[in-house]
Scaffold this motif. Structure first.
Motif, PDB file in Angstrom:
ATOM      1  N   TYR A 176      32.569  24.311  46.263  1.00 44.58           N
ATOM      2  CA  TYR A 176      32.545  25.767  46.419  1.00 44.58           C
ATOM      3  C   TYR A 176      31.373  26.317  45.612  1.00 44.58           C
ATOM      4  O   TYR A 176      31.121  25.874  44.480  1.00 44.58           O
ATOM      5  N   THR A 177      30.693  27.285  46.165  1.00 43.54           N
ATOM      6  CA  THR A 177      29.588  27.928  45.458  1.00 43.54           C
ATOM      7  C   THR A 177      30.107  29.135  44.681  1.00 43.54           C
ATOM      8  O   THR A 177      30.738  30.027  45.259  1.00 43.54           O
ATOM      9  N   VAL A 178      29.838  29.159  43.392  1.00 38.39           N
ATOM     10  CA  VAL A 178      30.211  30.310  42.560  1.00 38.39           C
ATOM     11  C   VAL A 178      29.224  31.432  42.846  1.00 38.39           C
ATOM     12  O   VAL A 178      28.016  31.280  42.620  1.00 38.39           O
ATOM     13  N   ILE A 179      29.728  32.534  43.370  1.00 36.73           N
ATOM     14  CA  ILE A 179      28.831  33.654  43.686  1.00 36.73           C
ATOM     15  C   ILE A 179      28.948  34.786  42.677  1.00 36.73           C
ATOM     16  O   ILE A 179      28.123  35.706  42.678  1.00 36.73           O
ATOM     17  N   GLY A 180      29.967  34.751  41.795  1.00 38.46           N
ATOM     18  CA  GLY A 180      30.129  35.845  40.835  1.00 38.46           C
ATOM     19  C   GLY A 180      31.059  35.474  39.700  1.00 38.46           C
ATOM     20  O   GLY A 180      31.886  34.566  39.815  1.00 38.46           O
ATOM     21  N   VAL A 181      30.887  36.189  38.594  1.00 38.51           N
ATOM     22  CA  VAL A 181      31.744  36.044  37.411  1.00 38.51           C
ATOM     23  C   VAL A 181      32.238  37.435  37.038  1.00 38.51           C
ATOM     24  O   VAL A 181      31.426  38.351  36.841  1.00 38.51           O
ATOM     25  N   MET A 182      33.570  37.596  36.968  1.00 35.21           N
ATOM     26  CA  MET A 182      34.124  38.898  36.615  1.00 35.21           C
ATOM     27  C   MET A 182      34.133  39.087  35.103  1.00 35.21           C
ATOM     28  O   MET A 182      34.060  38.127  34.331  1.00 35.21           O
ATOM     29  N   GLY A 183      34.227  40.352  34.685  1.00 39.38           N
ATOM     30  CA  GLY A 183      34.263  40.672  33.269  1.00 39.38           C
ATOM     31  C   GLY A 183      35.599  40.324  32.631  1.00 39.38           C
ATOM     32  O   GLY A 183      36.589  40.035  33.314  1.00 39.38           O
ATOM     33  N   PRO A 184      35.674  40.359  31.304  1.00 38.10           N
ATOM     34  CA  PRO A 184      36.905  39.972  30.594  1.00 38.10           C
ATOM     35  C   PRO A 184      38.081  40.904  30.850  1.00 38.10           C
ATOM     36  O   PRO A 184      39.229  40.525  30.610  1.00 38.10           O
ATOM     37  N   ASP A 185      37.833  42.121  31.338  1.00 39.31           N
ATOM     38  CA  ASP A 185      38.924  43.074  31.573  1.00 39.31           C
ATOM     39  C   ASP A 185      39.576  42.911  32.944  1.00 39.31           C
ATOM     40  O   ASP A 185      40.545  43.613  33.241  1.00 39.31           O
ATOM     41  N   VAL A 186      39.076  42.017  33.763  1.00 40.01           N
ATOM     42  CA  VAL A 186      39.594  41.863  35.122  1.00 40.01           C
ATOM     43  C   VAL A 186      40.486  40.632  35.181  1.00 40.01           C
ATOM     44  O   VAL A 186      40.007  39.496  35.060  1.00 40.01           O
ATOM     45  N   GLU A 187      41.772  40.853  35.334  1.00 39.68           N
ATOM     46  CA  GLU A 187      42.743  39.771  35.547  1.00 39.68           C
ATOM     47  C   GLU A 187      43.823  40.303  36.492  1.00 39.68           C
ATOM     48  O   GLU A 187      44.901  40.697  36.080  1.00 39.68           O
ATOM     49  N   PHE A 188      43.472  40.324  37.771  1.00 41.63           N
ATOM     50  CA  PHE A 188      44.375  40.910  38.755  1.00 41.63           C
ATOM     51  C   PHE A 188      44.219  40.164  40.073  1.00 41.63           C
ATOM     52  O   PHE A 188      43.088  39.975  40.537  1.00 41.63           O
ATOM     53  N   PRO A 189      45.332  39.691  40.644  1.00 40.33           N
ATOM     54  CA  PRO A 189      46.692  39.719  40.117  1.00 40.33           C
ATOM     55  C   PRO A 189      46.800  38.950  38.794  1.00 40.33           C
ATOM     56  O   PRO A 189      45.964  38.097  38.528  1.00 40.33           O
ATOM     57  N   ARG A 190      47.853  39.254  38.032  1.00 37.36           N
ATOM     58  CA  ARG A 190      47.999  38.651  36.714  1.00 37.36           C
ATOM     59  C   ARG A 190      48.057  37.132  36.827  1.00 37.36           C
ATOM     60  O   ARG A 190      48.825  36.573  37.590  1.00 37.36           O
ATOM     61  N   GLY A 191      47.221  36.464  36.043  1.00 43.30           N
ATOM     62  CA  GLY A 191      47.199  35.008  36.033  1.00 43.30           C
ATOM     63  C   GLY A 191      46.102  34.406  36.885  1.00 43.30           C
ATOM     64  O   GLY A 191      45.823  33.204  36.788  1.00 43.30           O
TER      65      GLY A 191
END
Length: 720
Positions: free
Chosen positions: A95-110
């Protein structure tokens, strides 16, 4: 029509874990969330590295791409600043990683990974599929209530048009995002805030009692100040400054204790409280504590200050402080404090008792799983999902190895393990008789489980009638099912025996009922429902969890599973290892946390109430020393003296307890959704609390009164 953006996400993350391997590291299993391409646009967030999903990423045969969370980026990708564009292995596929979310994004939980949803046409056309839910953003100026009404009307219309799919018990649930995220934690936190405020009020009352006694004893001093020209504002200002000094010291000490307590409580609290690890004492907490301390100081010193400014100067200068201390005005204020403290204490103790009894009922309830030492773990085999026969063969091989391993009593597999969450596989059903078809239109959907032979024995759920599944219940055999006792009751109500009757699941074919299992609680220890089980060799869905029981410890049994996996396929791994007992405890973790805190609050409130009664009686007896001596000289007995000193105070305690009982009923009713197996109106609970507090108050008040009654009165009369 009222939404600006609409996206789709799974109702639960189970079944979507991926085995992630980056470089030479060992594979780890990470929960993922397949979402539609506009998911993050609805949330209003963007990747901090790389790009968001595009519509082309959801097309059939599109190149596999993934967006990773900040945690995965840090722990698995070593904070690679060039992670966007890097290829990682998910279930053996690149799989190609196209993005990294910030530390405040955890949705859905887990969720640690997000992949394009890419719904197939056959799934889009399938009515009744409930594995997805929508998340949407309202258009500007749109009313949430209007949209909810429109959605409910839409579901009602669909239920009328397709009664074979939807039952009348189904309803549309529209939840604001904040409420969806916090869940029941919001109600729990409000209860904690209310309990903390009650304890603060109780503390303020105790402090007010002491300040009142001190103010009354200083009547001569304050009268002298007034006589020398001090205004009422200056007197109140002086008392307020004194109270503020006490409050400042108390707030500083409390803030220091809180700094230590927060760390302790974050380890004690259940992990599913949203953003728990971010709890810290910041500037907001400091200013809130300062404001609370200031309000408490003002409340504690207000009545004493009013007593001081309302006094008559000339009598105070002539008679000193003792007279006002025994005046009706001073007695009324002291009585008000006692009554208020008893009311607050009973309210807090009653709510704490309700939570304790509720938790006890919850944990002692029959969940339907008697083997709490059974170890369960997640084993998704995501790379094998395209070939159901291979997956079945894999599980059969694995379970055979486990059953032959030393120290293993039984082993099985299941689609979704017990108490994994409130969301599971729901399936509609229909019975082969008219009354059953009628009941199907109003009964809730059944919890659907795919199990291997030996599952019921492993988890400790009895098969009450008929038989368990065996190896003969295979793909080429007659379709069979086992239903729970609650569902069997529908058939018995129509005058039939459930074993041998047929049941239709969803829009599939008919299955013969071969057994009835005991009722079990798969979605929550307080939630009962109806369950349907099918053998894994006849199901279109694969099992996802292994359950194993034996004479070894949970750690050793897990090592046994990992060893058997390594022998079959070294690339597979397990995650979410927990015994059934741990899953049960986890489900009640929030209630246990609330119970512990409320018990401590209640104990502190009880101690404050006892100390308040003690201080009032002690101060009163000290001020009435001469009066007590005269009564003793005139022949009054000790019991009569003690009765005179404590009767009024204990009478006020009783009145306050009655008022507190009414407040407790109201508070318990407001929190009834968090109670289980206990009624907030139970007179036994309220009577026990009131009786206990009365006994403690009586003991606290009788001691100083008894000491005063036993003292030698001759010396007091000679010096008076």
């Amino acid at each position: 029509r009222g939404f600006e953006y609409v996206a789709l996400m799974p109702t639960s993350l189970y079944g979507y874990a991926h085995s992630l391997q980056s470089g030479e590291a060992e594979p780890v299993q990470i929960e993922s969330a397949p979402v539609s391409h506009d998911f993050f646009r609805v949330l209003g967030v963007s990747p901090v590295l790389g790009r968001d999903f595009a519509a082309t990423d959801e097309r059939v045969n599109a190149a596999p791409v993934v967006i990773v969370s900040d945690k995965v980026w840090r722990e698995q990708l070593n904070r690679d600043p060039h992670a966007a564009g890097r290829t990682i292995q998910l279930d053996g596929r690149g799989y190609t990683v196209i993005g990294v979310m910030g530390p405040d994004v955890e949705f859905p939980r887990g969720a640690g990974l997000w992949t394009p949803l890419g719904i197939e046409a056959r799934i889009v056309e399938r009515r009744g599929a409930t594995f997805l839910q929508a998340i949407a953003r309202l258009k500007a100026g749109q009313s949430g209530d209007a949209v909810i009404t429109e959605i409910k009307a839409l579901l009602a219309r669909l239920a009328g048009e397709h009664p074979e799919v939807y039952s009348q018990s189904q309803r549309a649930v529209v939840t604001p995002l904040v409420e969806y995220w916090t869940g029941s934690a919001r109600a729990h936190l409000w209860i904690m805030l209310g309990a903390a405020l009650l304890l603060l009020i109780a503390s303020s009352i105790s402090c007010g009692i002491l300040l009142l006694s001190r103010t009354l004893s200083r009547r001569h001093e304050l009268a002298a100040r007034v006589a020398l020209g001090a205004s009422q504002g200056q007197i109140l200002g002086q008392l307020a400054v004194e109270g503020a000094a006490i409050a400042a010291i108390a707030a500083a000490a409390g803030f220091g204790i809180a700094a230590v307590a927060v760390r302790f409580l974050t380890t004690l609290a259940p992990a599913d409280i949203p953003r728990l690890q971010e709890a810290t004492l910041n500037a907001h907490a400091f200013w809130f504590a300062t404001a609370a301390a200031s309000v408490a100081a003002m409340a504690s010193s207000m009545l004493p200050g009013l007593a001081a400014v309302r006094m008559r100067v000339e009598p105070a200068l002539r008679e000193g402080g003792a007279r006002l201390s025994r005046s009706r005005h001073g007695a009324r204020m002291r009585g008000t404090f006692i009554l208020a403290q008893a009311m607050v204490t009973v309210t807090l103790l009653a709510v704490a008792s309700l939570m304790v009894l509720s938790y006890r009922s919850m944990m002692s309830a029959d969940t339907g799983f008697s083997n709490r030492d059974t170890v369960s773990m997640n084993l998704q085999l995501r790379g094998r999902e395209v070939d159901l026969k291979v997956r079945r063969s894999f599980y059969r091989n694995l379970l055979d190895r486990l059953r032959e391993s030393p120290g293993v009593t039984s082993a099985a597999a299941v689609l979704v393990r017990p108490l994994e969450g409130t969301i599971g596989w729901d399936v509609s059903y229909d019975f082969d008789f008219e009354a059953g078809r009628t009941a199907n239109r109003v009964l809730p959907k059944a919890n659907y489980e795919v199990v291997t032979p030996g599952y019921f024995k492993t988890v400790g759920t009895p098969v009450l009638e008929g038989r368990d599944f065996d190896e003969h219940d295979a793909e080429e055999g007659a379709p069979v099912a086992i239903i729970s006792q609650a569902l069997a009751a529908v058939i018995r109500k129509a005058g039939h025996s459930p074993v041998g009757y047929r049941i239709q699941l969803g829009l599939g074919g008919w299955k013969r009922i071969i057994g009835v299992s005991g009722d079990a609680r798969y979605r929550g220890i307080t939630q009962t429902g109806v369950d349907v089980f099918v053998p894994f060799l006849q199901a279109a869905q694969a099992t996802n969890y292994v359950v194993i029981r034996g004479t070894k410890s949970a750690k050793d049994l897990t090592a046994t599973v990992r060893g058997a996996l390594a022998a079959i396929d070294p690339n597979q791994t397990v995650a979410g290892v927990a015994t059934l007992g741990e899953l049960i405890n986890r489900d009640g973790a929030r209630h246990r946390f609330n119970m512990i805190l409320l018990v401590w609050f209640g104990v502190c409130a009880g101690i404050l109430a006892a100390s308040g009664i003690y201080s009032v009686i002690a101060e009163t007896t000290a001020e009435r020393e001469v009066e007590i001596a005269i009564k003793k000289a005139l022949g009054a007995g000790k019991s009569r003296l003690v009765s005179d000193m404590v009767t009024v105070a204990l009478g006020l305690v009783a009145v306050g307890e009655g008022m507190g009982a009414l407040c407790a009923v109201w508070a318990g009713t407001a929190a009834s959704d968090l109670l289980y197996g206990v009624s907030p109106r139970d007179p036994r609970i309220l009577a026990s609390i009131c009786a206990g507090l009365f006994i403690v108050s009586a003991a606290a008040g009788l001691w100083p009164a008894w000491v005063a009654a036993r003292q030698d009165s001759s010396g007091t009369l000679r010096t008076s």
